[in-house]
Design a protein around this motif. Structure first.
Motif, mmCIF file in Angstrom:
data_model
loop_
_atom_site.group_PDB
_atom_site.id
_atom_site.type_symbol
_atom_site.label_atom_id
_atom_site.label_comp_id
_atom_site.label_asym_id
_atom_site.label_seq_id
_atom_site.Cartn_x
_atom_site.Cartn_y
_atom_site.Cartn_z
ATOM 1 N N UNK A 252 13.041 4.315 6.232
ATOM 2 C CA UNK A 252 13.404 3.568 5.755
ATOM 3 C C UNK A 252 11.736 2.196 4.988
ATOM 4 N N UNK A 253 11.019 2.489 5.657
ATOM 5 C CA UNK A 253 9.522 2.080 5.506
ATOM 6 C C UNK A 253 8.725 3.083 5.701
ATOM 7 N N UNK A 254 7.236 2.742 5.063
ATOM 8 C CA UNK A 254 6.146 3.579 5.634
ATOM 9 C C UNK A 254 4.749 2.967 5.714
ATOM 10 N N UNK A 255 4.416 3.004 7.173
ATOM 11 C CA UNK A 255 2.816 2.245 6.280
ATOM 12 C C UNK A 255 2.183 3.009 6.686
ATOM 13 N N UNK A 256 0.643 2.785 5.618
ATOM 14 C CA UNK A 256 -0.353 3.916 5.264
ATOM 15 C C UNK A 256 -1.611 3.386 6.496
ATOM 16 N N UNK A 257 -2.216 4.385 6.885
ATOM 17 C CA UNK A 257 -3.562 4.032 7.659
ATOM 18 C C UNK A 257 -4.351 5.484 7.439
ATOM 19 N N UNK A 258 -4.509 6.606 6.719
ATOM 20 C CA UNK A 258 -5.246 6.681 6.183
ATOM 21 C C UNK A 258 -5.852 6.667 4.924
ATOM 22 N N UNK A 259 -7.293 6.761 4.827
ATOM 23 C CA UNK A 259 -8.240 6.679 3.485
ATOM 24 C C UNK A 259 -8.332 8.398 2.365
ATOM 25 N N UNK A 260 -7.669 9.310 3.381
ATOM 26 C CA UNK A 260 -6.498 9.958 2.492
ATOM 27 C C UNK A 260 -6.875 10.128 1.119
ATOM 28 N N UNK A 261 -7.840 10.167 -0.114
ATOM 29 C CA UNK A 261 -6.649 10.307 -0.940
ATOM 30 C C UNK A 261 -5.427 10.549 -1.237
#
Length: 371
Positions: A252-261
């Motif tokens: 339903x929602x996603x958090x992106x906390x990785x700085x991988x390309x």
């Protein structure tokens, strides 16, 4: 106790040249406080990814710069009536605030409470980024962004919560989901991610943890993610696994906390059509393939740290639900190089912290600080 009664000098870990190791220096204890300021005797200070960005000169910090924007300790001086009216007094246990001296006049400062932390007219700026930080025996902070600690929450937890906790808590809030909905976290096995899992579960969400390290996958499992995905298997495999548990819809929602390309693109791919991806990681460029953004109508929302009231709600959640912070503890500021070696070794789980003042740690045990 007044400022005159405090030591004049203190030990501090500083950036003295960009792209060079930290140096431990003797510096002046802050001696001038504005009416909104607090002087905090640091108990614990924590390392954050942003610290390496400061070391590399990303923010153009004026050198020498005392490091760390994640700290907790005890108030030893109150600047004036403004801080006192907010309820702060000498002896209070606090989680240090990051913004120092917001203007109080811009559209963010005068707008909704949840965006006050976005003031772009800070003078001098953020603690540990533009002005001296928490890897020191004392630090000057702003009462408007500093948060009193519940008795249950320890300094060892509060220090990393000052940025990592505030950041991921706001991300979970920004996802704006209801109990039972699915939240995916890309980068779930790091300092922010393991907290995000616990916060989301405390709010009644179902959690998909995604990581690309054995240590990260282990910490994801340890903290209660419902589904655990190894990103090293590739995007298609990850999407299939998510769709298998979400009736073909996606998170339903996603958090992106990785700085991988590839992380932001993966985060969008895991999100359902017309869903929300909250970008928290700060790579040089956020790369998202256009089919994810346009053909699937994914909404992208950036998020920073908590506002003052959001910070209080985070600590209430921690105290109520027994949320814990995974820490790797070093004792004494002179252990800074050992800490850095661990952080950059690629095997760390959770957050690396330095106990600056063991006496405060012993004292808080008497009041029941257990989380």
């Amino acid at each position: 106790m007044s400022l005159e009664d405090l030591p004049k000098k203190m030990k501090a870990v500083q950036v003295v040249e960009f792209d060079k190791p930290y140096r431990i220096n003797e510096v002046d204890v802050p001696s001038t406080l504005q009416p909104t300021d607090l002087l905090v005797k640091v108990a614990v200070a924590s390392n954050c990814h942003t610290d390496s960005m400061v070391q590399h000169g990303v923010f153009g910090s004026k050198l020498p710069q005392t490091a760390s924007h994640e700290g907790a300790g005890t108030v030893v001086a109150v600047g004036g009536d403004d801080a006192a009216k907010r309820g702060f007094k000498i002896g209070d246990r606090v989680m240090c605030g990051l913004p120092l001296h917001p203007c109080g006049k811009c559209h963010d400062c005068t707008g909704p409470e949840s965006q006050t932390q976005y003031c772009m007219n800070l003078d001098p700026g953020h603690v540990g980024v533009h002005t001296d930080g928490c890897f020191a025996e004392y630090v000057k902070v702003d009462s408007r962004s500093t948060t009193p600690l519940p008795d249950e929450v320890s300094f060892l937890s509060a220090a990393p919560l000052a940025c990592a906790g505030r950041t991921i808590w706001r991300g979970v809030l920004q996802a704006n989901l209801e109990k039972g909905q699915w939240l995916a976290i890309v980068g779930s096995g790091g300092g922010l991610g393991h907290l995000g899992i616990q916060f989301a579960k405390a709010l009644g969400l179902q959690v998909i943890g995604v990581d690309a390290r054995d240590e990260g996958l282990s910490l994801t499992k340890e903290n209660g993610a419902d589904i655990i995905i190894d990103a090293r298997k590739g995007k298609e495999s990850a999407v299939e696994e998510v769709e298998a548990v979400t009736k073909g819809m996606g998170a339903d929602a996603t958090l992106c906390i990785s700085d991988a390309q590839s992380a932001a693109g993966l985060a969008c791919a895991l999100t359902k059509m017309h869903g929300l991806m909250v970008q928290i990681a700060q790579p040089d460029n956020v790369v998202i393939p256009f089919p994810e953004l346009i053909f699937r109508d994914i909404r992208i929302h950036g998020s920073l740290v908590c506002s003052a009231e959001e910070s209080r709600s985070m600590l209430r959640c921690i105290a109520e639900h027994g949320i814990t912070v995974k820490t790797n503890v070093f004792y004494g500021l002179d252990k800074i190089h050992d800490l850095v070696d661990m952080v950059h070794g690629g095997k760390i789980q959770g957050k690396a912290v330095i106990v600056v003042d063991e006496e405060q740690i012993e004292h808080e045990k008497k009041i029941g600080a257990k989380l």
